[in-house]
Write a protein that holds these residues in place. Structure first.
Motif, PDB file in Angstrom:
ATOM      1  N   ARG A  23       0.697  -1.194   0.033  1.00 43.54           N
ATOM      2  CA  ARG A  23       0.017   0.098  -0.010  1.00 43.54           C
ATOM      3  C   ARG A  23       0.806   1.203  -0.031  1.00 43.54           C
ATOM      4  O   ARG A  23       0.606   2.126  -0.927  1.00 43.54           O
ATOM      5  N   LYS A  27       0.818   4.307  -2.871  1.00 42.11           N
ATOM      6  CA  LYS A  27       0.914   5.584  -2.757  1.00 42.11           C
ATOM      7  C   LYS A  27       1.828   6.440  -3.154  1.00 42.11           C
ATOM      8  O   LYS A  27       1.643   7.694  -3.648  1.00 42.11           O
ATOM      9  N   ASN A  31       1.463   9.606  -5.920  1.00 42.63           N
ATOM     10  CA  ASN A  31       2.198  10.781  -6.027  1.00 42.63           C
ATOM     11  C   ASN A  31       3.079  11.341  -6.962  1.00 42.63           C
ATOM     12  O   ASN A  31       3.043  12.428  -7.142  1.00 42.63           O
TER      13      ASN A  31
END
Length: 91
Positions: A23, A27, A31
């Motif tokens: 996870r 992320k 980004n």
């Protein structure tokens, strides 16, 4: 009951692996994609190799930056940091 006792530790290990490794990596990748998509002409940037420059051209996956030594064509993914907002806050 015996079958569940054997499968439960395996499931628990997968859940821990997902929340601590998979996870956060997803992320970070999201980004980075947003950062690359938000670059625009005129932004002052630093590349991952430490070259400072200003974006003068953009295309789908590449960009041209102007440095004191001349112009360089690079991949968008080679940009490490955008400095325009940081520099304007200091002034």
């Amino acid at each position: 009951m015996g079958q569940l006792g054997n499968i439960l530790p395996l499931l628990l290990m997968f859940v821990v692996l997902y929340f601590f490794m998979i996870r956060p990596q997803q992320k970070r990748a999201k980004n980075e994609r947003e950062f690359e998509g938000g670059l625009k002409v005129g932004d002052k940037i630093i590349t991952k190799s430490g070259i400072h420059g200003k974006i003068v051209e953009l295309s789908d996956s590449t960009l041209v930056i102007e440095t004191m030594a001349g112009k360089l064509k690079m991949e968008r993914s080679s940009i490490s940091m955008e400095l325009t907002a940081t520099l304007s806050k200091k002034e």
